[in-house]
Scaffold this active site. Structure first.
Site, PDB file in Angstrom:
ATOM      1  N   GLU A  88       0.848  -1.192   0.000  1.00  0.00           N
ATOM      2  CA  GLU A  88       0.000   0.000   0.000  1.00  0.00           C
ATOM      3  C   GLU A  88       0.884   1.243   0.000  1.00  0.00           C
ATOM      4  O   GLU A  88       0.408   2.344   0.245  1.00  0.00           O
ATOM      5  CB  GLU A  88      -0.962  -0.006   1.184  1.00  0.00           C
ATOM      6  CG  GLU A  88      -0.293  -0.111   2.537  1.00  0.00           C
ATOM      7  CD  GLU A  88      -1.288  -0.020   3.680  1.00  0.00           C
ATOM      8  OE1 GLU A  88      -1.886   1.049   3.862  1.00  0.00           O
ATOM      9  OE2 GLU A  88      -1.476  -1.037   4.389  1.00  0.00           O
ATOM     10  N   CYS A 120      -3.596  -3.271   4.545  1.00  0.00           N
ATOM     11  CA  CYS A 120      -2.698  -4.336   5.018  1.00  0.00           C
ATOM     12  C   CYS A 120      -3.104  -5.722   4.521  1.00  0.00           C
ATOM     13  O   CYS A 120      -2.393  -6.702   4.783  1.00  0.00           O
ATOM     14  CB  CYS A 120      -2.656  -4.353   6.546  1.00  0.00           C
ATOM     15  SG  CYS A 120      -1.960  -2.849   7.222  1.00  0.00           S
ATOM     16  N   THR A 163       3.534   3.978  16.064  1.00  0.00           N
ATOM     17  CA  THR A 163       3.177   2.692  15.431  1.00  0.00           C
ATOM     18  C   THR A 163       3.669   2.628  13.992  1.00  0.00           C
ATOM     19  O   THR A 163       3.172   1.840  13.197  1.00  0.00           O
ATOM     20  CB  THR A 163       1.646   2.433  15.482  1.00  0.00           C
ATOM     21  OG1 THR A 163       0.973   3.399  14.659  1.00  0.00           O
ATOM     22  CG2 THR A 163       1.091   2.532  16.889  1.00  0.00           C
ATOM     23  N   SER A 213     -10.364   2.762  14.449  1.00  0.00           N
ATOM     24  CA  SER A 213      -9.702   1.688  13.693  1.00  0.00           C
ATOM     25  C   SER A 213      -9.526   0.442  14.561  1.00  0.00           C
ATOM     26  O   SER A 213      -9.621  -0.688  14.063  1.00  0.00           O
ATOM     27  CB  SER A 213      -8.357   2.157  13.120  1.00  0.00           C
ATOM     28  OG  SER A 213      -7.348   2.223  14.116  1.00  0.00           O
ATOM     29  N   HIS A 246      -2.517 -10.012  12.435  1.00  0.00           N
ATOM     30  CA  HIS A 246      -1.991  -8.753  11.901  1.00  0.00           C
ATOM     31  C   HIS A 246      -1.598  -7.891  13.110  1.00  0.00           C
ATOM     32  O   HIS A 246      -2.386  -7.747  14.046  1.00  0.00           O
ATOM     33  CB  HIS A 246      -3.068  -8.065  11.058  1.00  0.00           C
ATOM     34  CG  HIS A 246      -2.732  -6.656  10.693  1.00  0.00           C
ATOM     35  ND1 HIS A 246      -1.612  -6.345   9.984  1.00  0.00           N
ATOM     36  CD2 HIS A 246      -3.348  -5.476  10.968  1.00  0.00           C
ATOM     37  CE1 HIS A 246      -1.542  -5.024   9.824  1.00  0.00           C
ATOM     38  NE2 HIS A 246      -2.593  -4.483  10.412  1.00  0.00           N
TER      39      HIS A 246
HETATM   40  P1  HMG Z   1      -3.390   7.081  21.736  1.00  0.00           P
HETATM   41  O1  HMG Z   1      -4.766   7.634  21.782  1.00  0.00           O
HETATM   42  O2  HMG Z   1      -2.265   8.056  21.770  1.00  0.00           O
HETATM   43  O3  HMG Z   1      -3.115   6.072  22.913  1.00  0.00           O
HETATM   44  O4  HMG Z   1      -3.226   6.213  20.419  1.00  0.00           O
HETATM   45  P2  HMG Z   1      -4.065   5.637  24.128  1.00  0.00           P
HETATM   46  O5  HMG Z   1      -4.333   6.795  25.001  1.00  0.00           O
HETATM   47  O6  HMG Z   1      -5.251   4.844  23.600  1.00  0.00           O
HETATM   48  O7  HMG Z   1      -3.042   4.654  24.885  1.00  0.00           O
HETATM   49  C1  HMG Z   1      -2.614   3.484  24.269  1.00  0.00           C
HETATM   50  C2  HMG Z   1      -2.472   2.421  25.358  1.00  0.00           C
HETATM   51  O8  HMG Z   1      -1.408   2.824  26.232  1.00  0.00           O
HETATM   52  C3  HMG Z   1      -3.693   2.288  26.237  1.00  0.00           C
HETATM   53  O9  HMG Z   1      -3.806   0.917  26.561  1.00  0.00           O
HETATM   54  C4  HMG Z   1      -3.336   3.081  27.482  1.00  0.00           C
HETATM   55  O10 HMG Z   1      -4.005   2.668  28.652  1.00  0.00           O
HETATM   56  C5  HMG Z   1      -1.858   2.799  27.582  1.00  0.00           C
HETATM   57  P3  HMG Z   1      -5.179   0.121  26.195  1.00  0.00           P
HETATM   58  O11 HMG Z   1      -6.267   0.818  26.942  1.00  0.00           O
HETATM   59  O12 HMG Z   1      -5.382   0.257  24.717  1.00  0.00           O
HETATM   60  O13 HMG Z   1      -4.931  -1.261  26.648  1.00  0.00           O
HETATM   61  N1  HMG Z   1      -1.088   3.810  28.323  1.00  0.00           N
HETATM   62  C6  HMG Z   1      -0.097   3.519  29.170  1.00  0.00           C
HETATM   63  N2  HMG Z   1       0.417   2.335  29.565  1.00  0.00           N
HETATM   64  C7  HMG Z   1       1.465   2.367  30.457  1.00  0.00           C
HETATM   65  N3  HMG Z   1       1.964   3.520  30.968  1.00  0.00           N
HETATM   66  C8  HMG Z   1       1.461   4.718  30.592  1.00  0.00           C
HETATM   67  C9  HMG Z   1       0.395   4.742  29.644  1.00  0.00           C
HETATM   68  N4  HMG Z   1      -0.327   5.737  29.076  1.00  0.00           N
HETATM   69  C10 HMG Z   1      -1.217   5.154  28.267  1.00  0.00           C
HETATM   70  N5  HMG Z   1       1.994   5.841  31.098  1.00  0.00           N
HETATM   71  C11 HMG Z   1      -3.643   4.466  18.852  1.00  0.00           C
HETATM   72  C12 HMG Z   1      -3.312   4.798  20.304  1.00  0.00           C
HETATM   73  C13 HMG Z   1      -3.490   2.956  18.642  1.00  0.00           C
HETATM   74  C14 HMG Z   1      -5.094   4.873  18.557  1.00  0.00           C
HETATM   75  C15 HMG Z   1      -2.663   5.242  17.928  1.00  0.00           C
HETATM   76  O14 HMG Z   1      -1.330   4.817  18.151  1.00  0.00           O
HETATM   77  C16 HMG Z   1      -2.963   5.093  16.447  1.00  0.00           C
HETATM   78  O15 HMG Z   1      -3.813   5.806  15.897  1.00  0.00           O
HETATM   79  N6  HMG Z   1      -2.267   4.146  15.729  1.00  0.00           N
HETATM   80  C17 HMG Z   1      -2.456   3.937  14.293  1.00  0.00           C
HETATM   81  C18 HMG Z   1      -3.745   3.158  13.993  1.00  0.00           C
HETATM   82  C19 HMG Z   1      -3.647   1.687  14.323  1.00  0.00           C
HETATM   83  O16 HMG Z   1      -2.572   1.113  14.450  1.00  0.00           O
HETATM   84  N7  HMG Z   1      -4.828   1.023  14.406  1.00  0.00           N
HETATM   85  C20 HMG Z   1      -4.872  -0.402  14.685  1.00  0.00           C
HETATM   86  C21 HMG Z   1      -6.088  -1.083  14.066  1.00  0.00           C
HETATM   87  S1  HMG Z   1      -6.287  -0.679  12.332  1.00  0.00           S
HETATM   88  C22 HMG Z   1      -5.109  -1.702  11.522  1.00  0.00           C
HETATM   89  O17 HMG Z   1      -4.558  -2.584  12.101  1.00  0.00           O
HETATM   90  C23 HMG Z   1      -4.834  -1.391  10.086  1.00  0.00           C
HETATM   91  C24 HMG Z   1      -3.500  -0.726   9.807  1.00  0.00           C
HETATM   92  O18 HMG Z   1      -2.430  -1.645   9.983  1.00  0.00           O
HETATM   93  C25 HMG Z   1      -3.498  -0.123   8.390  1.00  0.00           C
HETATM   94  C26 HMG Z   1      -3.827  -1.029   7.206  1.00  0.00           C
HETATM   95  O19 HMG Z   1      -4.659  -1.929   7.232  1.00  0.00           O
HETATM   96  O20 HMG Z   1      -3.270  -0.724   6.147  1.00  0.00           O
HETATM   97  C27 HMG Z   1      -3.230   0.432  10.754  1.00  0.00           C
END
Ligand code: HMG
Length: 423
Positions: A88, A120, A163, A213, A246
């Site tokens: 992609e 992906c 990520t 997502s 994935h």
């Molecule tokens: P965010 O909002 O900055 O993070 O973004 P958050 O506030 O949700 O925190 C993440 C985790 O860290 C949470 O854990 C927090 O509790 C923890 P969870 O509740 O999820 O278990 N946390 C801590 N832990 C320890 N010590 C601390 C602390 N603070 C917080 N101090 C988000 C997170 C994943 C949304 C962001 O990184 C993002 O947008 N990533 C990109 C999108 C993505 O990867 N999506 C996954 C599903 S979609 C997919 O897989 C397709 C893809 O590969 C593309 C394709 O298909 O081509 C992306």
């Protein structure tokens, strides 16, 4: 259905991975972004992310992975009749990555060559096509090469930034495979039109509705796994010993397995936690080092799983979950072949992770800010500073054709200078 016992089995005969030379440690990113490092290392499960440099792109990563596959697995290139690249990270609106890779590898002219794109899921689409090409008899004894190659980029300072990642996975697909015999025709699929992740034509960075997502991914786990399980129960399938998912970031695989365990299979929290540690944990080691490699992510998880546990998994069934935003998902399974452990040892799957360069934050930001700034007006004779065993993107020539140079393993880049674009 192919349950891995007859002589007509089809599946993955060999795997190789490739990553960029450089990586950023997530502790360094956290310090620069003024975020507690535990958020990235524990909250997301990310340790390092691979960063593609000026001379690395989806073509060079795909070529490096396939070159390693050929060298390590002793592949006869003249027997490849199908070569598809899942990606992609487009580098051209028309010319496929696969055509460059076909030329750089010197594959036969009698070969079906194309790219597949669905976020992906593109690598899985290519793999399913290859498996069905062989199972149908159309291959007439030839093999297929499937390469997944991507660079995951999000905006600097955005929640997606930790990520990111980059890398490629090459899969040799054959009859009587030595690694994983896939169950042809037995898959669970799920699709829905959602706007969870996208990259408009004008942008190099992806846009994402991050938390949405995650929920789209979990819905897809339930949909695809549920469809697969209904059919599996009807067929009386054996239990899965492991599952590779994935892995956009390590914690996502944990969320996925937990959702499957609790929402689909009725396990309690403690049982879900234990199952994750036993059945999924070892598949995540490479992802923690490289980050999201988009199309290759599931197959990097499979490579890590086999690298860690092929010996104990011989004869066992493993589940595979592929997700592509947009979205589509597929759950399928295969049986680890008897003798796979010896093959895995000869493949040295983790070798590309061993000799890498740690970037400081300033160097990382400089690379990202220069994204898209490609050397122009180059010729095939221009020097590039790359390791001797790698393919390099030299730049674009006066006619805006991309120029590559490839070395065979162990020779210098200049020794067999080759580029389909510059030829
Ligand atoms: P965010 O909002 O900055 O993070 O973004 P958050 O506030 O949700 O925190 C993440 C985790 O860290 C949470 O854990 C927090 O509790 C923890 P969870 O509740 O999820 O278990 N946390 C801590 N832990 C320890 N010590 C601390 C602390 N603070 C917080 N101090 C988000 C997170 C994943 C949304 C962001 O990184 C993002 O947008 N990533 C990109 C999108 C993505 O990867 N999506 C996954 C599903 S979609 C997919 O897989 C397709 C893809 O590969 C593309 C394709 O298909 O081509 C992306």
């Amino acid at each position: 259905m192919n349950q891995g016992t007859s002589s007509s089995t089809v599946g993955i005969d060999a795997i190789a991975i490739a990553t960029p030379r450089a990586y950023l440690d997530l502790v360094d990113l956290a310090a620069a972004r003024d975020v507690p490092s535990d958020k990235y290392t524990k909250g997301l499960g990310a340790i390092r992310m691979a960063i593609a440099g000026r001379h690395e792109d989806p073509v060079t990563l795909a070529t490096d992975a396939a070159s390693r596959l050929f060298a390590r697995a002793g592949v006869d290139a003249s027997r490849i009749g199908y070569m598809a690249v899942g990606t992609e990270t487009g580098i051209d609106h028309s010319k496929p990555v696969a055509s460059y890779v076909h030329g750089l590898l010197g594959l036969p002219a009698a070969c079906r060559v194309f790219d597949t794109k669905h976020a992906c899921f593109g690598g899985t689409a290519a793999l399913m096509g290859a498996v069905e090409w062989i199972a149908s008899g159309a291959a007439r004894g030839r093999s297929a090469l499937v390469v997944c190659s991507d660079i995951a980029r999000y905006a600097l300072g955005s929640p997606g930034e930790p990520t990111q990642g980059a890398g490629a996975v090459a899969l040799l697909v054959t009859e009587r495979p030595r690694l994983v015999e896939l169950e042809v025709g037995h898959t669970g699929t799920y699709a829905r039109d959602v706007h969870d992740f996208w990259r408009p034509l004008s942008r190099r960075d992806a846009l994402v509705d991050g938390h949405y997502s995650v929920s789209c991914y979990l819905d897809a786990v339930a949909g695809a796994f549920g469809a697969w399980r209904d059919e599996d129960v009807r067929r009386g399938g054996a239990p899965l010993a492991r599952t590779a998912y994935h892995v956009p970031y390590v914690k996502m695989a944990k969320k996925a397995d937990r959702h499957r365990a609790i929402a689909c299979e009725g396990l309690d929290e403690a049982a879900a936690e234990a199952r994750f540690a036993r059945d999924v944990g070892s598949s995540l080691a490479f992802a923690a080092e490289v980050g999201n490699v988009y199309t290759g992510s599931l197959y990097m998880a499979l490579a890590a799983l086999l690298h860690a546990e092929a010996g104990v998994l011989e004869g066992e069934r493993v589940g595979l979950f592929s997700y592509g935003s947009g979205c589509v998902a597929e759950f399928f399974a295969g049986r680890v072949a008897v003798g796979a452990a010896d093959v895995v040892e000869s493949l040295a799957l983790d070798e590309p992770l061993r000799d890498r360069v740690r970037l400081d934050f300033g160097a990382y930001e400089a690379i990202r800010r220069a994204d898209g700034d490609e050397p122009a007006g180059v010729t095939a004779d221009d020097e590039v500073d790359v390791a001797s065993d790698r393919c390099a993107f030299v730049g674009v020539d006066a006619a805006e054709r991309r120029v590559y140079r490839r070395a065979t393993h162990g020779s210098t880049p200049r020794a067999d200078a080759a580029s389909t674009a510059a030829a």
